[in-house]
Design an enzyme around this catalytic site. Structure first.
Site, PDB file in Angstrom:
ATOM      1  N   SER A  88       0.816  -1.213   0.000  1.00 42.16           N
ATOM      2  CA  SER A  88       0.000   0.000   0.000  1.00 42.16           C
ATOM      3  C   SER A  88       0.850   1.264   0.000  1.00 42.16           C
ATOM      4  CB  SER A  88      -0.937  -0.001   1.210  1.00 42.16           C
ATOM      5  OG  SER A  88      -1.814  -1.101   1.170  1.00 42.16           O
ATOM      6  N   HIS A 125       0.932   4.382   4.397  1.00 39.43           N
ATOM      7  CA  HIS A 125       0.304   5.140   3.311  1.00 39.43           C
ATOM      8  C   HIS A 125       0.880   6.552   3.232  1.00 39.43           C
ATOM      9  CE1 HIS A 125      -3.557   2.479   3.845  1.00 39.43           C
ATOM     10  NE2 HIS A 125      -2.511   1.798   3.412  1.00 39.43           N
TER      11      HIS A 125
END
Length: 275
Positions: free
Chosen positions: A82, A134
């Site tokens: 991610s 992230h």
């Protein structure tokens, strides 16, 4: 097997885990979701800039995500791509900014991209989602986009491929001044950021001790869920028709009208009691 385990990175000098964790996933759904996102985001970028530049952006962004995650989340292991995917989103944003003059519907593209990024980051406030990966991946990709995804200005390209005798008298520079400034500033920030981050990590520093509110960037507790991911344990005292639990971490105690409680029941009640 290569997951991001901060204790092993710091104390056993297994720094390769900062990279290897990018290629591991927590299940079939996890890897399918990430690979679908990679196809949607990565194909256009690779077609325009080539697999070398986009590959480097992807891997370095993943490293940046792992690094920020390791600095804030040190009690759990982490896997997934991610952070690298958010790096591609960050690269798309900086590519739009640094090559602003060549786009037609630039404002619409900017607003659309910002909305997508904000929505994806907002999902990270849910429990069991590593939003620090992230954020770290996005920031790394955003800075890398200014370095890797810079395009020459249209006037220079036209001048280069103009027919003999039709070239402009005044030579056009390949890049605009603001592109060069962003390139230099981003490269400096990347080098300083990664260097400082690695030094702090290898010294075993937990940045939560320096920033009391930063944990809210990864999870915001509500009445529906708790952000406490620490393992809990309780002392259990079972009588014929009552179960008394005492939380080992908080000292809270409660008695339940429950006979012959199973292990799963005790674990669930313990989790509620300690949280």
């Amino acid at each position: 097997m290569g997951a991001l385990d901060v204790s092993k990175v710091v104390h056993k000098h297994q720094g390769w885990r900062l990279i290897s964790c990018i290629w591991l996933h927590g299940g079939v759904f996890h890897i399918l979701a990430n690979m679908l996102s990679l196809l949607v985001i990565g194909i256009r970028l690779e077609q325009e800039f080539g697999f070398v530049r986009i590959g480097l952006l992807y891997i370095i962004s993943g490293l940046g995500g792992s690094l920020l995650s390791a600095l804030f989340i040190q009690s759990n292991i982490s896997v997934g791509a991610s952070g690298a995917l958010f790096g591609l989103l960050g690269g798309m944003l900086s590519e739009l900014i640094t090559n602003w003059t060549i786009y037609a519907n630039k404002v619409a593209a900017l607003l659309t991209l910002v909305v997508i990024i904000v929505l994806n980051l907002a999902v990270g406030i849910l429990p069991h989602v590593d939003n620090f990966a992230h954020i770290g991946g996005f920031l790394s990709g955003f800075l890398l986009g200014f370095v890797f995804l810079i395009r020459p200005q249209f006037g220079w390209v036209s001048q280069r491929y103009a027919a003999p005798g039709y070239s402009s008298i005044s030579a056009k520079p390949k890049f605009k001044m603001y592109q060069c400034i962003l390139w230099v500033a981003s490269l400096i920030l990347l080098i300083v950021g990664f260097t400082v981050g690695l030094v702090i990590l290898l010294r075993g520093v937990d940045l939560n001790d320096e920033c009391s509110w930063c944990h809210y960037l990864s999870c915001v507790p509500t009445s529906r869920w708790s952000c406490n991911t620490q393992p809990v344990s309780c002392l259990a005292d079972q009588t014929s028709d009552q179960l008394t639990l005492t939380c080992s971490s908080t000292g809270k105690s409660k008695t339940y009208a429950l006979s012959n409680a199973t292990t799963s029941q005790i674990r669930g009640l313990c989790s509620l009691l300690c949280h």
